[in-house]
Design an enzyme around this catalytic site. Sequence first.
Site, short mmCIF file in Angstrom:
data_model
loop_
_atom_site.label_atom_id
_atom_site.label_comp_id
_atom_site.label_asym_id
_atom_site.label_seq_id
_atom_site.Cartn_x
_atom_site.Cartn_y
_atom_site.Cartn_z
CB SER A 63 35.02 30.36 43.14
OG SER A 63 35.87 30.93 44.10
CD1 TRP A 81 41.74 37.57 43.40
CD2 TRP A 81 40.01 36.27 43.90
NE1 TRP A 81 40.70 37.97 42.61
CE2 TRP A 81 39.62 37.19 42.89
CE3 TRP A 81 39.06 35.35 44.38
CZ2 TRP A 81 38.34 37.21 42.35
CZ3 TRP A 81 37.80 35.38 43.82
CH2 TRP A 81 37.44 36.29 42.83
#
Length: 693
Positions: A460, A692
């Site tokens: 990210s 995740w």
Amino acid sequence: MGFIPFLAFDITSTIVVLIITVIGIYWFWLKPRLSSSNNSNDILKTIRPLRPGNELVGKPSIASHEGSFVDRMLHSGKTMVVFYGSQTGTAEDFAQRMAKQAKRYGISAAVCDPEECDMEELQRLIAIDKHLAVFCLATYGEGDPTDNAQEFYEWLREDGRELQNLHYAVFGLGNKTYEHYNAIGKNVDKRLDELGGVRICEVGLGDDDGNIEDDFMAWTTTFWENVCQKYELVINADGSSFISMRQYKLVDGPFPPETVFAGEIGRIKSYEKQKPPFDLRNPYLAPVLASRELFEEGCLRSCLHLELDISNTRIKYEAGDHVAVFPSNDVVLVNRIGELLNANLDEVISLVNVDEDAQKKNPFPCPCSYRTALTYYLDLTSILNTQILKDIAQYATEENDKALLTLMGSYSEEGKVKYKEWVLDGYRSVVHILEDLPSLKPPLDHLCELLPRLHPRYYSISSSPKVHPTCVHVTAVIVHYETPTKRTVKGVATNCFKELYTKHHALGHGQHNKEENGCHVAGRFPIYIRKSTFRLPFKFQTPIIMIGPGTGLAPFRGFIQERHHYKTQGKPIGETILYYGCRNHAEDYLYRDELKYFVDEKVLELYVAFSRDQEEKIYVTHLLKKHGEKIWKLIKDQNASVYVCGDAKSMARDVHSILIDISQTYGEMTPERASAFVKELTQKGRYSQDVWS
């Protein structure tokens, strides 16, 4: 006599004006339209041949039936096609394995990437006797298809489709910790049925949070039983014969130097002369402008902040997007394989598909040296699946070694127990297995064929383009741990980050330079930007609630930077609230000074949970429960958006449950209504997760 020259001048002027007018019409009206069409074709011609694994093979236009997947099947006598939607390579691996298994039943199968095929041809497949279409499709993100299956998924959902009597089966790959578990596999299976397809086997659901290998093997067992029954097939009596069949043949050199890959993902020499657009097939070698340690001195763990330069590249990103980094394997592991197999790693080879009609001509960019393949193209740290163990068992010369590998690859109950105990629980990678079974000496070319591809790692982005338009920031915890067999395991990409950081600081200066040695190319990492749906609300005034423990803070750092930017522009912004968690205030409090600055600037409302600074652990979930009433008012009365980033298995799941509890308690809803309300928030884009497992 004086009249004639003037007449000639008028005629000439008229002709010139007409010519200029025609040129003007062409230049400003027709040419843009034609060039737009031609550019599309040029881009297609440029990109299509650069598909990883097919780098040296140009492909015809997908609009033409010449070279189409159905025509290739007809030409080579194939009756089965396996399509894969793969983000990390697992679905592609399963597809390849199904094609190998098919040989055991006398079936010749093709493996195809739907992105490289005209999927309109599925209707033509029906004309092939005893045809069969199998789809191995992974789900990622918020129930999204993989990048290479996106177009097919959208095409399948369009009105007017008809796939009457298409014999099909679907195996989905997902993770139960995610809300939209196996959404793509389920939806494609359902849609094919709606379009008149004939389901050969119930949809398979692989769970990556459990043992997806077991799920796949169990499903394929049922699948082949159904296929044998439907087509009246009998299993090949020599069940072991298909195991050692090679998919690729070794082609020895010499090869002209200009044709040899040196680590490029797509086009040869692409790292020497970079050309946009930059994407999965053509990553940009981003210089590392700076790196710094985020954890305090004395902390046993490490977390790095990196800044990647994208100036003068045409690369654009938005806060919430992901940067994909192509890593390289540790040179120690690469050299160790060469030692264990007594191989010349600098030998240049090429692996070429034995099936001339196969869509994928090479397993990775070829020709290249073994060293290049092991460094840039093959995954040396992942756990080997049972099929690979079965394939390499034949090369063990000691009976005990061969028996162990054969047992673990057998899919018997005893074999599954042993596989879990010896491979999974022991975290044994290919190097560890070769070390622990000294008699195992597979040919290096066959091992290169079997090992999975090394895929990019996604992070990210922890910056905003409004503040850092020419730079992408990455926040990454360094993966480094000891296995039960007393071996040290390092994360592939984060090990590259750490190595570069260590060399950088050993030089004693604050900026990187082109002379120093990096992990892949000096001081640079190959990257591209993957767009995300993790976005700030369109209206600046909309309140946002961000929940991100650890490096889950990364995208929120970009969000906060962006909100601060708008405030400095005199634009009103809504409440910006962050729930952040770490272990200790004095060790791993990420971006502490920066967050304090935003709080002082009246941009950020910050709540931090330090889990280990007191006897009783406190997490962000405790703070959410404590502030339930306030959170409810923001969501219900002010249309606040909620964002979660971090671990999907526990944290994200707990946050989801807490939101339902808050809706029940302060919204006076029934459990069913509260659950439906939170689901509505997701559907409206007001509850987003970047998680995740």
